[in-house]
Design a protein around this motif. Structure first.
Motif, short mmCIF file in Angstrom:
data_model
loop_
_atom_site.label_atom_id
_atom_site.label_comp_id
_atom_site.label_asym_id
_atom_site.label_seq_id
_atom_site.Cartn_x
_atom_site.Cartn_y
_atom_site.Cartn_z
N PRO A 193 -4.29 0.55 -1.89
CA PRO A 193 -3.54 -0.67 -2.20
C PRO A 193 -2.65 -0.49 -3.43
O PRO A 193 -2.97 0.28 -4.34
CB PRO A 193 -4.64 -1.69 -2.46
CG PRO A 193 -5.83 -0.89 -2.87
CD PRO A 193 -5.74 0.40 -2.11
N ASN B 56 -10.09 2.42 -4.25
CA ASN B 56 -10.75 1.65 -3.21
C ASN B 56 -12.23 2.05 -3.15
O ASN B 56 -12.63 2.84 -2.30
CB ASN B 56 -10.07 1.89 -1.85
CG ASN B 56 -10.58 0.94 -0.78
OD1 ASN B 56 -11.61 0.29 -0.93
ND2 ASN B 56 -9.85 0.85 0.31
N GLU C 81 -4.77 5.87 2.46
CA GLU C 81 -3.93 4.71 2.21
C GLU C 81 -4.62 3.85 1.14
O GLU C 81 -5.76 3.43 1.33
CB GLU C 81 -3.75 3.89 3.50
CG GLU C 81 -2.72 2.79 3.39
CD GLU C 81 -1.32 3.26 3.77
OE1 GLU C 81 -0.36 2.52 3.50
OE2 GLU C 81 -1.19 4.36 4.34
N SER D 233 0.84 -1.20 0.00
CA SER D 233 0.00 0.00 0.00
C SER D 233 0.88 1.25 0.00
O SER D 233 2.09 1.19 0.23
CB SER D 233 -0.93 0.02 1.22
OG SER D 233 -0.18 0.15 2.41
#
Length: 586
Positions: free
Chosen positions: A423, A432, A421, A400
């Motif tokens: 991936p 995300n 944050e 990440s």
């Protein structure tokens, strides 16, 4: 502008040397100069008002019994952009005029960013024959962010001076603080060019206060339409700036600001209304400037005060009170007849002495102009757009990485700067959707660089698919948001095929589309057709999970590099207040 013949004709009608054309009898006049409402008759000759004297006994070819209705001046929009209505100026008349707006102060920066001064000329070819009036706020920043974006056109000092010399021009258009506070010579010369012609300079002071705002105002800024809190409004009025209280599709500021004005007992003398950016569907469903007036009245403002903010105040601000903004002798006969002052819904709209709308419908035909072929062929991709166009290689090793994210608000164009944050999959930064962090892209569409700027946005709540449009302020490259690269590529390529418009895609399937061929910004179709198309494409966006009030209006503002805190262009992510590119990945 009044001619000798014009002056003589109106004078002779008032002296009974010749007859008037129209008499409005049994009417309650809303006099915005004296703040009074009283019964009288109104006499009109040609385009102008001859008399409002209750004791006058002039003759007229035609008499209209107003049955005690209120006569208020035609409403004025202090700042707007044709392009974000999605309609050509001709089609706009169908929804605008029945709401009582008879004068627009229009900044044509969107078409100028696409096609330069020739684009502005193409858009203005038909305004003289329309059943409403347009004055031009000469675009001061085309491009908006030089060195940070690619545009199709440029308005330099020479072009701006040429436009300022036009009779229709009344101001230098909105100038953001970076152009002034960084003491950029080109823009200071544009300000000087406007002031030397006794034309005002429109501001765009979003996010500025204190000494920065003082310095900005000292350069000659006359107004600001970017206030979202009462404190911002008050600070600008204290500095001698007029505040335009805005209510567009995604910029909803009337309630907050008017509540503050009423609560603090602030004079409304230096307050006016504007829409800035309002989709045709919202104009039809809510109203236009009459919506701002009605909302202010519903919040507790006196009707005469709210009406002044939409009539006399803007006329005075733009130094046009000798022509518009009141129902007084010699002024142009722009008059609304309404049954109730608490609900400005015109029964009749009179523009320059002629009835142009009745009971919510336009009665004067507004013929569509003939737009040149080149203005409908402005979407050019230098290279093919594929899934790979939206890949973002991670600079850091690991599963990440942290990235800068634009967090949007519903009903506002300002945004927040978040850190998320995300991936990393096979060396690429992924979005995300479960956390509502989606990939955002700007694709250069003038065939100049082929650049693709990529970032992330939070607040769209798409669960699947992608949305794209060729309207992205102010550069108007293609903007796209999506849950996956495949659908994003499909949506962008559809915009190219349409030569401008809006698109919704899911699993490679087109579930909604809308054509905007004039500069990739506007439609030539009748208003009702465009309304239907917009409703369908908004419905498609909601099928993908989007819960925003105006999905595509919100999408087109995300890229704006002059509205804090972050913007995105084909060059990359922009720190708006510092006016510089920044890294996507921390």
């Amino acid at each position: 502008m009044r001619t000798y013949e014009d002056i003589k004709t109106v004078l002779e009608a008032g002296l009974k040397i010749q007859g008037c054309d129209l008499k409005l009898e049994n009417v309650n006049l809303v006099n915005v100069y004296s703040s009074q409402i009283y019964p009288t008759d109104i006499y009109i000759k040609g385009k102008r008002i001859v008399s409002i004297d209750p004791q006058a006994s002039l003759t007229a070819k035609e008499t209209l019994n107003c049955q005690g209705m209120y006569a208020i001046p035609g409403l004025i929009d202090g700042h707007m952009h044709f392009e974000t209505t999605l309609l050509s100026p001709e089609s706009l008349a169908e929804v605008l005029v029945p709401q009582g707006t008879t004068t627009l102060m229009a900044d044509l920066m969107e078409i100028a960013n696409v096609a330069g001064i020739e684009g502005v000329k193409a858009l203005l070819n038909s305004i003289a024959s329309l059943p409403y009036r347009t004055y031009i706020q000469v675009s001061s920043r085309v491009p908006t962010a030089p060195g940070l974006e690619t545009t199709g056109g440029v308005l330099g000092l020479a072009e701006v001076e040429e436009l300022l010399n036009w009779r229709e021009s009344i101001s230098l258009g909105e100038l953001d603080p970076s152009k002034v506070l960084f003491v950029q010579d080109e823009y200071l010369r544009k300000i000087a060019a406007a002031l030397s012609r006794r034309k005002i300079v429109n501001g765009h002071a979003i996010g500025r206060s204190g000494q920065e705002l003082n310095a900005y105002a000292s350069a000659g800024m006359s107004d600001d339409h970017e206030c979202v809190t009462f404190q911002q409004l008050l600070e600008r009025v204290q500095l001698g700036m007029t505040v335009m209280i805005r209510e567009g599709s995604t910029e909803r500021n009337v309630e907050e600001l008017i509540r503050g004005v009423i609560r603090q007992g602030l004079s409304s003398e230096h307050l006016i209304f504007c829409t800035d950016d309002k989709h045709v569907i919202d104009i039809r469903n809510e109203g236009h400037i009459n919506y701002n007036v009605n909302k202010a009245i519903s919040l507790g403002m006196r009707p005469i005060q709210a009406i002044q903010m939409a009539t006399l105040n803007p006329a005075r601000h733009f130094r046009l009170e000798d022509e518009i903004g009141s129902i007084t002798p010699g002024r142009l006969a722009d008059i609304l007849l309404v049954k109730e002052l608490s609900d400005i819904t015109p029964v009749k709209v009179i523009y320059e002495g002629n009835v142009v709308a009745e009971n919510g419908r336009l009665v004067k035909e507004s013929n569509q102009g003939c737009y040149p072929k080149w203005i409908k062929e402005t979407v050019k991709l230098q290279k093919p757009i594929t899934e790979d166009s939206f890949h973002i290689p991670a600079k850091r090793q690991g599963p990440s990485t942290r990235v800068n994210v634009i967090r949007i608000y519903n009903d506002q164009i300002i945004n927040e700067w978040d850190i998320e944050e995300l991936p990393v999959v096979k060396g690429q930064i992924d979005n995300n959707p479960d956390q509502d962090v989606l990939k955002l892209a700007i694709v250069e569409r003038y065939g100049k660089t082929g650049g693709v700027g990529i970032g992330f946005v939070k607040g769209f709540r798409l669960k699947r698919g992608a949305l794209a449009t060729s309207m992205s302020h102010d550069h108007h490259n293609i903007v796209c948001v999506g849950t996956n690269d495949k659908d994003m590529a499909c949506a962008v390529n559809l915009i190219h095929k349409l030569q401008g418009g809006m698109a919704a895609v899911n699993n490679g399937e087109i579930i909604g589309k809308m054509e905007l061929p004039i500069g990739g910004l506007m439609s030539e179709k009748p208003a009702e057709v465009v309304l239907g198309e917009l409703e369908e494409v908004n419905k498609a966006a909601r099928q993908l999970g989007c819960t925003l009030t105006s999905p595509f209006m919100t999408l087109c503002f995300i890229s704006l590099p002059t509205v804090p805190k972050l913007g995105l262009t084909d060059f990359g992510l922009v720190d708006v207040l510092e006016h510089k590119l920044i890294d996507l990945e921390l």
